[in-house]
Design a protein around this motif. Sequence first.
Motif, short mmCIF file in Angstrom:
data_model
loop_
_atom_site.label_atom_id
_atom_site.label_comp_id
_atom_site.label_asym_id
_atom_site.label_seq_id
_atom_site.Cartn_x
_atom_site.Cartn_y
_atom_site.Cartn_z
N PHE A 1 1.93 11.54 6.07
CA PHE A 1 1.84 10.23 5.44
C PHE A 1 2.54 10.26 4.08
CE2 PHE A 1 -1.67 8.55 8.10
CZ PHE A 1 -2.16 9.73 8.64
N TYR B 1 1.80 8.19 0.55
CA TYR B 1 0.97 7.26 -0.21
C TYR B 1 1.69 6.93 -1.52
CZ TYR B 1 -3.23 7.48 2.67
OH TYR B 1 -4.15 7.35 3.69
N GLN C 1 1.23 4.96 -5.49
CA GLN C 1 0.35 4.36 -6.49
C GLN C 1 1.21 3.67 -7.53
OE1 GLN C 1 -2.40 7.00 -8.51
NE2 GLN C 1 -3.76 5.28 -8.99
N ARG D 1 -4.51 0.98 -7.10
CA ARG D 1 -5.09 2.11 -6.41
C ARG D 1 -4.09 2.76 -5.46
NH1 ARG D 1 -10.16 -0.60 -3.83
NH2 ARG D 1 -10.21 -1.41 -5.96
N LEU D 2 -4.41 3.96 -5.06
CA LEU D 2 -3.58 4.68 -4.09
C LEU D 2 -3.58 3.92 -2.76
CD1 LEU D 2 -2.15 7.44 -4.16
CD2 LEU D 2 -4.26 8.45 -3.31
N LEU E 1 -1.51 3.43 1.27
CA LEU E 1 -0.59 3.99 2.25
C LEU E 1 0.74 3.26 2.22
CD1 LEU E 1 -0.24 5.92 4.72
CD2 LEU E 1 -0.86 3.95 6.13
N ARG F 1 3.49 6.17 7.66
CA ARG F 1 3.05 7.38 8.35
C ARG F 1 4.02 7.70 9.46
NH1 ARG F 1 -2.16 4.95 11.65
NH2 ARG F 1 -1.39 2.80 11.80
N TYR G 1 2.99 10.19 -3.24
CA TYR G 1 2.35 11.40 -2.74
C TYR G 1 2.64 11.56 -1.26
CZ TYR G 1 -0.54 11.35 -6.97
OH TYR G 1 -0.98 11.35 -8.26
N LEU H 1 -7.11 14.83 4.26
CA LEU H 1 -5.76 14.77 3.71
C LEU H 1 -5.53 15.90 2.70
CD1 LEU H 1 -5.43 10.92 3.10
CD2 LEU H 1 -4.28 12.26 4.85
N PHE I 1 -2.76 16.69 -0.09
CA PHE I 1 -1.70 16.00 -0.82
C PHE I 1 -0.78 16.99 -1.53
CE2 PHE I 1 -2.91 11.50 -0.83
CZ PHE I 1 -4.24 11.55 -0.43
N GLY I 2 0.47 16.56 -1.70
CA GLY I 2 1.35 17.23 -2.62
C GLY I 2 0.99 16.82 -4.04
N GLN I 3 1.69 17.39 -5.01
CA GLN I 3 1.33 17.10 -6.40
C GLN I 3 1.90 15.78 -6.89
OE1 GLN I 3 2.81 20.09 -9.06
NE2 GLN I 3 4.95 19.59 -8.72
N TYR J 1 -12.43 12.82 -2.84
CA TYR J 1 -11.35 13.67 -3.33
C TYR J 1 -11.49 13.79 -4.85
CZ TYR J 1 -9.02 12.77 1.16
OH TYR J 1 -8.72 12.68 2.49
N GLY K 1 -2.03 15.52 -13.35
CA GLY K 1 -0.77 16.12 -12.93
C GLY K 1 -0.77 16.73 -11.55
N GLN K 2 -1.87 16.55 -10.84
CA GLN K 2 -1.99 17.11 -9.49
C GLN K 2 -2.26 16.01 -8.49
OE1 GLN K 2 -1.47 20.43 -8.93
NE2 GLN K 2 -1.04 20.52 -11.14
N GLY K 3 -2.08 16.33 -7.21
CA GLY K 3 -2.47 15.39 -6.17
C GLY K 3 -3.96 15.48 -5.91
N PRO K 4 -4.51 14.48 -5.24
CA PRO K 4 -5.94 14.53 -4.89
C PRO K 4 -6.24 15.75 -4.01
CG PRO K 4 -5.04 12.32 -4.54
CD PRO K 4 -3.88 13.22 -4.79
N ARG L 1 -11.92 10.28 -6.44
CA ARG L 1 -11.48 9.20 -5.55
C ARG L 1 -12.28 9.20 -4.26
NH1 ARG L 1 -6.84 6.94 -7.51
NH2 ARG L 1 -5.47 8.24 -8.78
N GLN M 1 -6.65 5.95 5.67
CA GLN M 1 -7.68 6.02 4.66
C GLN M 1 -7.36 5.03 3.56
OE1 GLN M 1 -8.84 9.96 3.37
NE2 GLN M 1 -8.55 10.79 5.43
N PHE N 1 -8.27 3.74 -0.16
CA PHE N 1 -8.84 4.34 -1.36
C PHE N 1 -9.43 3.31 -2.31
CE2 PHE N 1 -7.84 8.86 -1.42
CZ PHE N 1 -6.98 8.96 -0.32
N GLY N 2 -10.46 3.76 -3.02
CA GLY N 2 -10.99 2.98 -4.13
C GLY N 2 -10.15 3.22 -5.38
N ALA N 3 -10.54 2.55 -6.45
CA ALA N 3 -9.80 2.66 -7.71
C ALA N 3 -10.08 3.97 -8.43
CB ALA N 3 -10.12 1.48 -8.61
#
Lengths: 107, 116
Positions: free
Chosen positions: A34, A36, A38, A43-44, A46, A49, A86, A95, A97-99, B35, B40-43, B91, B105, B107-109
Amino acid sequence: AQRVTQPEKLLSVFKGAPVELKCNYSYSGSPELFWYVQYSRQRLQLLLRHISRESIKGFTADLNKGETSFHLKKPFAQEEDSAMYYCALSVYGKLTFGQGTILTVHP
Amino acid sequence: GAGVSQSPRYKVTKRGQDVALRCDPISGHVSLYWYRQALGQGPEFLTYFNYEAQQDKSGLPNDRFSAERPEGSISTLTIQRTEQRDSAMYRCASSLSGGASKNIQYFGAGTRLSVL
């Protein structure tokens, strides 16, 4: 264990230029991938995919199992594409995630 | 109706205090995920539920972290005896059904936790 790598933390392009956000993964099974996004103060959500094989907001991503990649591409970037992106790998719904890559599209 | 709702949006607490973070999923969604995202990182995955059953808590970093979803809807993530390293964005996400990677999925805020 699965892993997702996005090698670029920052990516800057000018409006109208092509853009490619890189994503590589490692997973021994059949991957579900996927993207994603932001946007600022949102918010994050999608973006797309790989199973859908669709183009969203002009973006596409092709799963390359040989190179274990799922790069996100758009031929002509727009200013409104500026956001954090992401790449994520799903295993039984979890999930990884990448950074993330911050994309900035300059006017 | 509404999307995934998380409260509070921001939480500042002192080291050693307990905190409870709440997540209200989209109505009818079976699965709920937590999550944690450091700067600086992903979830990073913490835990998830199908209905009220906690299916996987492998991502919880230690026994100070716990989560529940007693009635299969609202979930609470509790951190006991908070430490500065717990500072992060937490999250929550929900999806229609569980364990299926194809399910999206939502996500919330997020809740921004700062431990002083």
